[in-house]
Design an enzyme around this catalytic site. Structure first.
Site, mmCIF file in Angstrom:
data_model
loop_
_atom_site.group_PDB
_atom_site.id
_atom_site.type_symbol
_atom_site.label_atom_id
_atom_site.label_comp_id
_atom_site.label_asym_id
_atom_site.label_seq_id
_atom_site.Cartn_x
_atom_site.Cartn_y
_atom_site.Cartn_z
ATOM 1 N N HIS A 72 -5.247 33.539 -9.476
ATOM 2 C CA HIS A 72 -5.726 34.716 -8.417
ATOM 3 C C HIS A 72 -5.168 34.302 -7.223
ATOM 4 O O HIS A 72 -5.550 33.135 -6.486
ATOM 5 C CB HIS A 72 -7.349 34.528 -8.675
ATOM 6 C CG HIS A 72 -7.791 35.468 -9.635
ATOM 7 N ND1 HIS A 72 -9.273 35.800 -9.773
ATOM 8 C CD2 HIS A 72 -7.198 35.710 -10.830
ATOM 9 C CE1 HIS A 72 -9.288 36.449 -10.979
ATOM 10 N NE2 HIS A 72 -8.185 36.331 -11.897
ATOM 11 N N TYR A 200 -17.092 39.555 -4.858
ATOM 12 C CA TYR A 200 -18.377 39.198 -4.234
ATOM 13 C C TYR A 200 -19.156 40.260 -3.574
ATOM 14 O O TYR A 200 -18.465 40.673 -2.649
ATOM 15 C CB TYR A 200 -18.217 38.013 -3.270
ATOM 16 C CG TYR A 200 -17.720 36.558 -3.996
ATOM 17 C CD1 TYR A 200 -18.641 35.599 -4.297
ATOM 18 C CD2 TYR A 200 -16.424 36.566 -4.292
ATOM 19 C CE1 TYR A 200 -18.254 34.556 -4.851
ATOM 20 C CE2 TYR A 200 -15.885 35.330 -5.112
ATOM 21 C CZ TYR A 200 -16.885 34.148 -5.316
ATOM 22 O OH TYR A 200 -16.374 33.247 -5.946
ATOM 23 N N PRO A 292 -23.505 28.133 -6.835
ATOM 24 C CA PRO A 292 -22.361 28.521 -7.502
ATOM 25 C C PRO A 292 -21.614 29.629 -6.648
ATOM 26 O O PRO A 292 -20.230 29.823 -6.753
ATOM 27 C CB PRO A 292 -22.604 29.136 -8.773
ATOM 28 C CG PRO A 292 -24.041 29.613 -8.595
ATOM 29 C CD PRO A 292 -24.750 28.585 -7.717
ATOM 30 N N LYS A 296 -17.709 25.682 -6.124
ATOM 31 C CA LYS A 296 -16.966 24.141 -5.797
ATOM 32 C C LYS A 296 -17.487 22.925 -6.758
ATOM 33 O O LYS A 296 -16.971 21.871 -6.676
ATOM 34 C CB LYS A 296 -17.827 23.759 -4.157
ATOM 35 C CG LYS A 296 -17.082 24.662 -3.097
ATOM 36 C CD LYS A 296 -15.675 24.297 -3.016
ATOM 37 C CE LYS A 296 -14.880 25.531 -2.389
ATOM 38 N NZ LYS A 296 -13.689 25.778 -2.534
ATOM 39 N N TYR A 384 -12.191 28.276 0.334
ATOM 40 C CA TYR A 384 -12.271 28.658 -0.991
ATOM 41 C C TYR A 384 -11.058 27.992 -1.768
ATOM 42 O O TYR A 384 -11.607 27.422 -2.840
ATOM 43 C CB TYR A 384 -12.042 30.020 -1.002
ATOM 44 C CG TYR A 384 -12.656 30.796 -2.364
ATOM 45 C CD1 TYR A 384 -13.907 30.984 -2.366
ATOM 46 C CD2 TYR A 384 -11.523 31.110 -3.262
ATOM 47 C CE1 TYR A 384 -14.219 31.495 -3.640
ATOM 48 C CE2 TYR A 384 -12.007 31.631 -4.447
ATOM 49 C CZ TYR A 384 -13.523 32.118 -4.691
ATOM 50 O OH TYR A 384 -14.065 32.406 -5.654
#
Length: 391
Positions: A72, A200, A292, A296, A384
């Site tokens: 991604h 998200y 979550p 990480k 991220y």
């Protein structure tokens, strides 16, 4: 049994450390309370940072990830009925891969078995001894018989409920914890992907996440009461809730399918400020837990054992303990950065029951800024993909 490094726990941290040490010619023994079938079939999320992907390739374990994982180059933040893309590749030059944790474990177990490594599954009554001396040992029972592993070092990779952290005296460490007043209701679904990238979503009903496992299996979550029961949620009720939280004003809707797994997980942040005591070292969930939201957990575990592997190599090749002595300090820089990022993502995207209208507007303002400002989006993207500075 005698070895150089005794490892407790056959999760990603323990298995990766054993593999890294093998490549350096250092012997290890891994003991695990579960069976091989259990660790390879327990389905858990897997978002791999660029550094984790790179390491898997470097140590010869990236082939299946590259073939079966999903690369991604971005993800989306959804709020106020609109999706906004965070372009990871453009902002950082890096990407992430969605490749489930149990698949990483399968690759690691296969590599260790191929190298005739010593992995003992299904042990009970594990205990640590003499960890504050140069001759620590691990004792356990297997098939009703007592066993002992004599070693130079013990590495605790046995998770938050394992025995390793408890072997460090309470007065020798300081623990930090934050419990969140919500959990995640997770489902596995037989369906094609709803989106090419993760979504998200922040909604007034609560957070939701659209993820993927393969071309035919998808993983989805929505914020829930951690004390709730999956028995209270029929498939129809789940889909109604998911649609309410993630369907967008432009007509986009998620794709439904057969739900074949449901579970509820609580959320907390936890850090043990001391990750070493004598010849005992902690790695992964034994030392720290992150919610979550920031993706990480496994990446931190892999980073811990990368640092440990360097320290153990220095010890056996040069007789020096410089890297081992500073292990906690070195690892905690990365850990606290990830803890902050995971807390920040969680706080920005979830509904808090006691949040005032003012606080809710602050969430929306933060999301608007992150998706409108290249500087803010870059900071998010660097965290991220695991590129954020830790100094």
């Amino acid at each position: 049994m005698r070895t150089q490094v005794g490892i407790i726990g056959a999760g990603p941290a323990g298995l990766m450390l054993s593999h890294l040490l093998h490549l350096q010619g250092i012997e290890s023994v891994v003991i695990e309370s579960r069976t091989r079938e259990e660790i390879e079939s327990t389905i858990r999320a897997g978002v791999l940072e660029q550094g984790t992907m790179d390491l898997l390739h470097e140590v010869g374990l990236g082939r299946r990830m590259a073939a079966e994982g999903t690369l991604h180059h971005g993800f989306e933040l959804a709020f106020n009925g609109t999706r906004h893309r965070i372009d990871l590749k453009d902002l950082t030059g890096h990407a992430i891969s969605v490749y489930a944790q149990h698949e990483v474990i399968k690759d690691l177990v296969a590599a260790r078995v191929a190298a005739d490594a010593k992995i003992v599954f299904g042990v009970v009554e594990t205990s640590l001894h003499n960890v504050d001396t140069e001759t620590p040992s691990i004792r356990y029972q297997k098939d009703g018989e007592e066993h002992s592993v004599e070693c130079d070092f013990v590495i605790g990779c046995d998770g938050s409920q394992g025995v390793s952290r408890q072997a460090i005296p309470e007065n020798a460490r300081k623990d930090y914890q934050r419990l969140y007043p919500f959990g995640w209701f997770g489902i596995l679904v037989e369906a094609p992907p709803s989106s090419d990238e993760l979504i998200y979503a922040r909604h007034e009903r609560g957070f939701a996440l659209i993820s993927t496992r393969s071309s035919t299996v998808q993983r989805m979550y929505f914020q829930c009461d951690p004390k709730d029961s999956v028995d209270n949620w029929s498939d129809d009720r789940i889909w109604h809730e998911m649609h309410a939280r993630v369907d967008q004003s432009d007509g986009w809707k998620l794709t439904e399918g057969r739900i074949f797994q449901k579970n509820i997980v609580g959320m907390r942040s936890f850090v043990s400020s001391v990750m070493q005591h004598g010849r005992l070292f902690l790695a992964g969930d034994a030392a720290h837990i992150v919610p979550p939201t920031g993706a990480k957990g496994m990446n931190l575990a892999i980073n811990d054992v990368r640092i440990l592997a360097d320290g153990l190599e220095q010890f056996y090749r040069e007789g020096k303990e410089d890297f081992l002595t500073t292990y906690s300090e070195t690892a905690l820089k990365r850990i606290w950065r990830a803890e902050h990022f995971s807390w920040w993502m969680t706080s920005m995207l979830h509904q808090f029951q006691d949040a005032s209208p003012f606080q809710q507007q602050m969430q929306l303002s933060e999301l608007s800024y992150v998706t409108a400002s290249r500087a803010a989006a870059t900071a998010l993207a660097e965290n991220y993909v695991g590129k954020a500075a830790t100094h």
